[in-house]
Design a protein around this motif. Sequence first.
Motif, PDB file in Angstrom:
ATOM      1  N   MET A   1       0.665  -1.099   0.035  1.00  0.00           N
ATOM      2  CA  MET A   1      -0.109   0.105   0.035  1.00  0.00           C
ATOM      3  C   MET A   1       0.794   1.430   0.174  1.00  0.00           C
ATOM      4  SD  MET A   1      -3.103   0.880   2.558  1.00  0.00           S
ATOM      5  CE  MET A   1      -2.836   2.253   3.680  1.00  0.00           C
ATOM      6  N   HIS A   2       0.583   2.162  -0.853  1.00  0.00           N
ATOM      7  CA  HIS A   2       1.357   3.375  -0.906  1.00  0.00           C
ATOM      8  C   HIS A   2       0.521   4.588  -0.666  1.00  0.00           C
ATOM      9  CE1 HIS A   2       4.288   6.428  -2.569  1.00  0.00           C
ATOM     10  NE2 HIS A   2       3.162   6.873  -3.294  1.00  0.00           N
ATOM     11  N   LEU A   3       0.907   5.568   0.204  1.00  0.00           N
ATOM     12  CA  LEU A   3       0.167   6.527   0.820  1.00  0.00           C
ATOM     13  C   LEU A   3       1.080   7.761  -0.055  1.00  0.00           C
ATOM     14  CD1 LEU A   3      -0.500   6.054   4.566  1.00  0.00           C
ATOM     15  CD2 LEU A   3      -2.033   6.063   2.577  1.00  0.00           C
ATOM     16  N   SER A   4       0.181   8.525  -0.381  1.00  0.00           N
ATOM     17  CA  SER A   4       0.708   9.801  -1.171  1.00  0.00           C
ATOM     18  C   SER A   4       0.949  10.679   0.020  1.00  0.00           C
ATOM     19  CB  SER A   4       0.033  10.460  -2.205  1.00  0.00           C
ATOM     20  OG  SER A   4      -1.158  10.993  -1.492  1.00  0.00           O
ATOM     21  N   ASN A   5       1.689  11.985  -0.225  1.00  0.00           N
ATOM     22  CA  ASN A   5       1.681  12.883   0.639  1.00  0.00           C
ATOM     23  C   ASN A   5       0.372  13.776   1.144  1.00  0.00           C
ATOM     24  OD1 ASN A   5       4.379  12.480   1.046  1.00  0.00           O
ATOM     25  ND2 ASN A   5       5.131  14.262  -0.653  1.00  0.00           N
ATOM     26  N   GLN A   6      -0.503  13.781   0.069  1.00  0.00           N
ATOM     27  CA  GLN A   6      -1.697  14.399   0.300  1.00  0.00           C
ATOM     28  C   GLN A   6      -2.692  13.479   1.148  1.00  0.00           C
ATOM     29  OE1 GLN A   6      -3.967  14.950  -3.069  1.00  0.00           O
ATOM     30  NE2 GLN A   6      -5.499  16.641  -2.162  1.00  0.00           N
ATOM     31  N   ILE A  11      -4.989  12.137   6.706  1.00  0.00           N
ATOM     32  CA  ILE A  11      -5.306  11.182   7.819  1.00  0.00           C
ATOM     33  C   ILE A  11      -4.823  11.812   9.204  1.00  0.00           C
ATOM     34  CG2 ILE A  11      -4.051   9.162   8.862  1.00  0.00           C
ATOM     35  CD1 ILE A  11      -3.864   8.052   6.120  1.00  0.00           C
ATOM     36  N   ILE A  12      -3.558  12.687   9.045  1.00  0.00           N
ATOM     37  CA  ILE A  12      -2.991  13.409  10.009  1.00  0.00           C
ATOM     38  C   ILE A  12      -4.023  14.509  10.589  1.00  0.00           C
ATOM     39  CG2 ILE A  12      -1.408  14.997  10.714  1.00  0.00           C
ATOM     40  CD1 ILE A  12       0.768  13.531   9.295  1.00  0.00           C
ATOM     41  N   VAL A  13      -4.706  15.335   9.692  1.00  0.00           N
ATOM     42  CA  VAL A  13      -5.675  16.203  10.143  1.00  0.00           C
ATOM     43  C   VAL A  13      -6.886  15.647  10.661  1.00  0.00           C
ATOM     44  CG1 VAL A  13      -7.067  18.204   8.972  1.00  0.00           C
ATOM     45  CG2 VAL A  13      -4.805  17.942   8.430  1.00  0.00           C
ATOM     46  N   VAL A  14      -7.604  14.482  10.153  1.00  0.00           N
ATOM     47  CA  VAL A  14      -8.456  13.747  10.584  1.00  0.00           C
ATOM     48  C   VAL A  14      -8.311  13.444  12.090  1.00  0.00           C
ATOM     49  CG1 VAL A  14      -9.871  11.987  10.420  1.00  0.00           C
ATOM     50  CG2 VAL A  14      -9.630  13.221   8.345  1.00  0.00           C
ATOM     51  N   GLY A  15      -7.155  12.969  12.338  1.00  0.00           N
ATOM     52  CA  GLY A  15      -6.715  12.408  13.572  1.00  0.00           C
ATOM     53  C   GLY A  15      -6.492  13.614  14.618  1.00  0.00           C
ATOM     54  N   ILE A  16      -6.057  14.703  14.304  1.00  0.00           N
ATOM     55  CA  ILE A  16      -5.888  15.871  15.310  1.00  0.00           C
ATOM     56  C   ILE A  16      -7.299  16.498  15.511  1.00  0.00           C
ATOM     57  CG2 ILE A  16      -5.027  18.006  15.410  1.00  0.00           C
ATOM     58  CD1 ILE A  16      -2.571  17.225  13.884  1.00  0.00           C
ATOM     59  N   VAL A  17      -8.230  16.542  14.414  1.00  0.00           N
ATOM     60  CA  VAL A  17      -9.364  17.075  14.664  1.00  0.00           C
ATOM     61  C   VAL A  17     -10.151  16.181  15.720  1.00  0.00           C
ATOM     62  CG1 VAL A  17     -11.647  18.088  13.547  1.00  0.00           C
ATOM     63  CG2 VAL A  17      -9.272  18.447  12.840  1.00  0.00           C
ATOM     64  N   GLY A  29     -11.106  19.615  27.573  1.00  0.00           N
ATOM     65  CA  GLY A  29     -10.067  20.166  26.955  1.00  0.00           C
ATOM     66  C   GLY A  29      -9.292  18.994  26.033  1.00  0.00           C
ATOM     67  N   GLY A  30      -8.323  19.499  25.308  1.00  0.00           N
ATOM     68  CA  GLY A  30      -7.481  18.523  24.562  1.00  0.00           C
ATOM     69  C   GLY A  30      -6.475  17.904  25.087  1.00  0.00           C
ATOM     70  N   PHE A  31      -5.716  17.058  24.444  1.00  0.00           N
ATOM     71  CA  PHE A  31      -4.658  16.218  25.092  1.00  0.00           C
ATOM     72  C   PHE A  31      -3.351  16.578  24.476  1.00  0.00           C
ATOM     73  CE2 PHE A  31      -8.219  13.474  24.987  1.00  0.00           C
ATOM     74  CZ  PHE A  31      -8.496  13.188  26.296  1.00  0.00           C
ATOM     75  N   GLY A  32      -3.061  17.826  23.909  1.00  0.00           N
ATOM     76  CA  GLY A  32      -1.759  18.290  23.213  1.00  0.00           C
ATOM     77  C   GLY A  32      -1.925  17.790  21.900  1.00  0.00           C
ATOM     78  N   LEU A  33      -1.075  18.131  20.979  1.00  0.00           N
ATOM     79  CA  LEU A  33      -1.201  17.758  19.649  1.00  0.00           C
ATOM     80  C   LEU A  33      -0.843  16.361  19.409  1.00  0.00           C
ATOM     81  CD1 LEU A  33      -1.155  18.918  16.856  1.00  0.00           C
ATOM     82  CD2 LEU A  33       0.934  19.278  16.856  1.00  0.00           C
ATOM     83  N   VAL A  34       0.114  15.916  19.989  1.00  0.00           N
ATOM     84  CA  VAL A  34       0.437  14.372  19.768  1.00  0.00           C
ATOM     85  C   VAL A  34      -0.605  13.560  20.440  1.00  0.00           C
ATOM     86  CG1 VAL A  34       2.067  12.487  20.323  1.00  0.00           C
ATOM     87  CG2 VAL A  34       2.959  14.988  19.588  1.00  0.00           C
ATOM     88  N   GLY A  35      -1.048  13.790  21.699  1.00  0.00           N
ATOM     89  CA  GLY A  35      -2.146  13.025  22.346  1.00  0.00           C
ATOM     90  C   GLY A  35      -3.518  12.996  21.491  1.00  0.00           C
ATOM     91  N   ASP A  36      -3.801  14.129  20.875  1.00  0.00           N
ATOM     92  CA  ASP A  36      -5.025  14.318  20.231  1.00  0.00           C
ATOM     93  C   ASP A  36      -4.990  13.542  18.863  1.00  0.00           C
ATOM     94  OD1 ASP A  36      -6.284  15.970  21.873  1.00  0.00           O
ATOM     95  OD2 ASP A  36      -5.816  17.740  20.655  1.00  0.00           O
ATOM     96  N   LEU A  37      -3.697  13.605  18.237  1.00  0.00           N
ATOM     97  CA  LEU A  37      -3.312  12.909  16.991  1.00  0.00           C
ATOM     98  C   LEU A  37      -3.542  11.138  17.482  1.00  0.00           C
ATOM     99  CD1 LEU A  37      -2.540  12.336  14.037  1.00  0.00           C
ATOM    100  CD2 LEU A  37      -0.075  12.460  15.017  1.00  0.00           C
ATOM    101  N   LEU A  38      -2.890  10.765  18.433  1.00  0.00           N
ATOM    102  CA  LEU A  38      -2.890   9.339  18.939  1.00  0.00           C
ATOM    103  C   LEU A  38      -4.532   8.768  18.895  1.00  0.00           C
ATOM    104  CD1 LEU A  38       0.208   8.773  20.987  1.00  0.00           C
ATOM    105  CD2 LEU A  38      -0.166   7.885  18.730  1.00  0.00           C
ATOM    106  N   VAL A  39      -5.241   9.689  19.779  1.00  0.00           N
ATOM    107  CA  VAL A  39      -6.631   9.253  20.223  1.00  0.00           C
ATOM    108  C   VAL A  39      -7.144   9.304  19.073  1.00  0.00           C
ATOM    109  CG1 VAL A  39      -8.754  10.291  21.191  1.00  0.00           C
ATOM    110  CG2 VAL A  39      -6.389  10.045  22.622  1.00  0.00           C
ATOM    111  N   GLY A  40      -7.181  10.239  18.058  1.00  0.00           N
ATOM    112  CA  GLY A  40      -7.816  10.189  16.801  1.00  0.00           C
ATOM    113  C   GLY A  40      -7.757   9.453  15.646  1.00  0.00           C
ATOM    114  N   LEU A  41      -6.244   8.802  15.756  1.00  0.00           N
ATOM    115  CA  LEU A  41      -6.019   7.696  14.736  1.00  0.00           C
ATOM    116  C   LEU A  41      -6.482   6.468  15.444  1.00  0.00           C
ATOM    117  CD1 LEU A  41      -2.152   8.855  14.054  1.00  0.00           C
ATOM    118  CD2 LEU A  41      -4.367   8.985  12.500  1.00  0.00           C
ATOM    119  N   ILE A  42      -6.301   6.196  16.569  1.00  0.00           N
ATOM    120  CA  ILE A  42      -6.948   4.868  17.146  1.00  0.00           C
ATOM    121  C   ILE A  42      -8.367   4.904  17.180  1.00  0.00           C
ATOM    122  CG2 ILE A  42      -7.094   3.469  19.172  1.00  0.00           C
ATOM    123  CD1 ILE A  42      -4.337   4.542  19.860  1.00  0.00           C
ATOM    124  N   GLY A  43      -8.891   5.939  17.297  1.00  0.00           N
ATOM    125  CA  GLY A  43     -10.442   6.125  17.386  1.00  0.00           C
ATOM    126  C   GLY A  43     -11.007   6.013  15.940  1.00  0.00           C
TER     127      GLY A  43
END
Length: 97
Positions: A1-6, A11-17, A29-43
């Motif tokens: 599987m190949h992911l483009s930069n776009q 994926i990163i923006v969706v995870g953070i939001v 409140g949020g969990f910070g940038l990295v915490g929000d990203l991890l929670v969003g991606l796992i979610g």
Amino acid sequence: MHLSNQSLLVIIVVGIVAGWLAGRVMEGGGFGLVGDLLVGLIGAFIGDWLLPRLGIHLGVGIVALIINAFIGAVVLLLLLRLIGGGYRGRGWGRRRI
């Protein structure tokens, strides 16, 4: 599987939001940038697995992706709260006043 930069950026923006929204809903409140990203991606993985099994199909597009990841992130935070013995959002970039 190949992911483009776009697609990686989407994926990163969706995870953070989604992680930020779930943090706001669950604890005010949020969990910070990295915490929000991890929670969003796992979610997002949880939402992709759970919602079709419940017969829920949100459609396509970035808004559907964010809603899907948000629902999964809320489920993740609820599970962490149940397993963690009263998870209250400690750590993960929270400021202590």
